[in-house]
Design an enzyme around this catalytic site. Structure first.
Site, PDB file in Angstrom:
ATOM      1  N   CYS A 108       0.886  -1.152   0.000  1.00  0.00           N
ATOM      2  CA  CYS A 108       0.000   0.000   0.000  1.00  0.00           C
ATOM      3  C   CYS A 108       0.923   1.199   0.000  1.00  0.00           C
ATOM      4  O   CYS A 108       1.593   1.467   1.002  1.00  0.00           O
ATOM      5  CB  CYS A 108      -0.909   0.033   1.228  1.00  0.00           C
ATOM      6  SG  CYS A 108      -1.904   1.541   1.248  1.00  0.00           S
ATOM      7  N   CYS A 111      -0.435   4.104   2.607  1.00  0.00           N
ATOM      8  CA  CYS A 111      -0.505   3.882   4.055  1.00  0.00           C
ATOM      9  C   CYS A 111      -0.265   2.416   4.337  1.00  0.00           C
ATOM     10  O   CYS A 111       0.856   1.955   4.177  1.00  0.00           O
ATOM     11  CB  CYS A 111      -1.802   4.412   4.643  1.00  0.00           C
ATOM     12  SG  CYS A 111      -3.289   3.893   3.792  1.00  0.00           S
ATOM     13  N   SER A 112      -1.262   1.683   4.745  1.00  0.00           N
ATOM     14  CA  SER A 112      -0.999   0.301   5.126  1.00  0.00           C
ATOM     15  C   SER A 112      -2.222  -0.575   4.903  1.00  0.00           C
ATOM     16  O   SER A 112      -2.480  -1.488   5.677  1.00  0.00           O
ATOM     17  CB  SER A 112      -0.578   0.247   6.594  1.00  0.00           C
ATOM     18  OG  SER A 112      -1.574   0.860   7.391  1.00  0.00           O
ATOM     19  N   CYS A 113      -3.002  -0.311   3.854  1.00  0.00           N
ATOM     20  CA  CYS A 113      -4.175  -1.133   3.573  1.00  0.00           C
ATOM     21  C   CYS A 113      -3.747  -2.590   3.415  1.00  0.00           C
ATOM     22  O   CYS A 113      -2.742  -2.895   2.773  1.00  0.00           O
ATOM     23  CB  CYS A 113      -4.870  -0.644   2.305  1.00  0.00           C
ATOM     24  SG  CYS A 113      -5.473   1.046   2.488  1.00  0.00           S
TER      25      CYS A 113
HETATM   26 FE    FE Z   1      -3.507   2.143   2.627  1.00  0.00          FE
END
Ligand code: FE
Length: 204
Positions: A108, A111-113
């Site tokens: 991602c 961010c951190s999906c």
């Molecule tokens: Fe994300």
């Protein structure tokens, strides 16, 4: 690939997820809007009940059952739900299959999906600036650092997760596993092999 985080209210909070969560928790608890015990129950769910063993079941089923693989290809979220797996951050899962021609890898970039219901809480490296930047720019170098060297003829395809689509890599079924049942197959499926930064284990 489109990414819709820019509009999200959470972008107003600190970017470090731990700080962000702590800030939110403090505000909400002070206002009496959340019960710390309820929060603990949610954390416990993600620490102990939800984790890569669930994604591994999906992969093992896909390796064993062509009908399930077909469902996974046409609507992965629905197929996964038939195994009783669902939840936040897993509403729109897309399964990407590794083949001798293509190796898939998930990041991602913003961010951190991550597909929480299948893999649990993302590892720290997945959220790091280094991984998010380099996975796209130099995926083979990143893979080498994870100990993965692919044949030269196998392309790397990098998938950028978004708040709307989460990817699950279906690794290739290892050679020598023809006689194995789903439970033994699942034991070979590592978390990293479902992110694409690893390969499944081989039977001992
Ligand atoms: Fe994300």
């Amino acid at each position: 690939m489109p990414h819709d985080h820019h509009e999200h209210p959470h972008s107003l909070l600190p970017s470090d997820p731990a700080l962000r969560v702590k800030a939110l928790e403090t505000i909400l608890t002070r206002k009496g809007l959340v019960d710390p015990a309820a929060l603990d129950a949610i954390l416990d769910t993600y620490e102990r009940k939800v984790g890569p063993h669930l994604g591994a079941q999906v992969v093992a089923r896909a390796w064993s059952d062509p009908a399930f693989l077909g469902e996974l290809r046409s609507d992965a979220s629905a197929a996964i739900a038939t195994l009783g797996i669902s939840g936040r951050q897993g509403e729109h899962v897309v399964a990407v299959e590794n083949t001798p021609e293509v190796h898939n890898m998930v990041v991602c970039t913003l961010c951190s999906c991550y597909p929480w219901p299948l893999l649990g809480i993302p590892p720290a490296w997945y959220k790091s600036d280094a991984y998010r930047a380099r996975a796209v720019r130099e995926p083979r170098k990143v893979l080498a650092e994870f100990g993965v060297t692919l044949p030269e003829g196998q392309k790397v395809r990098v998938w950028d997760s978004t708040a709307e689509v989460r990817y699950l890599v279906i690794p290739m079924r290892p050679a020598g596993t023809e006689g194995l049942g789903e439970a033994d197959l699942a034991a070979l499926v590592t978390r990293d092999s479902m992110i694409g930064t690893g390969l499944p284990g081989v039977p001992s």
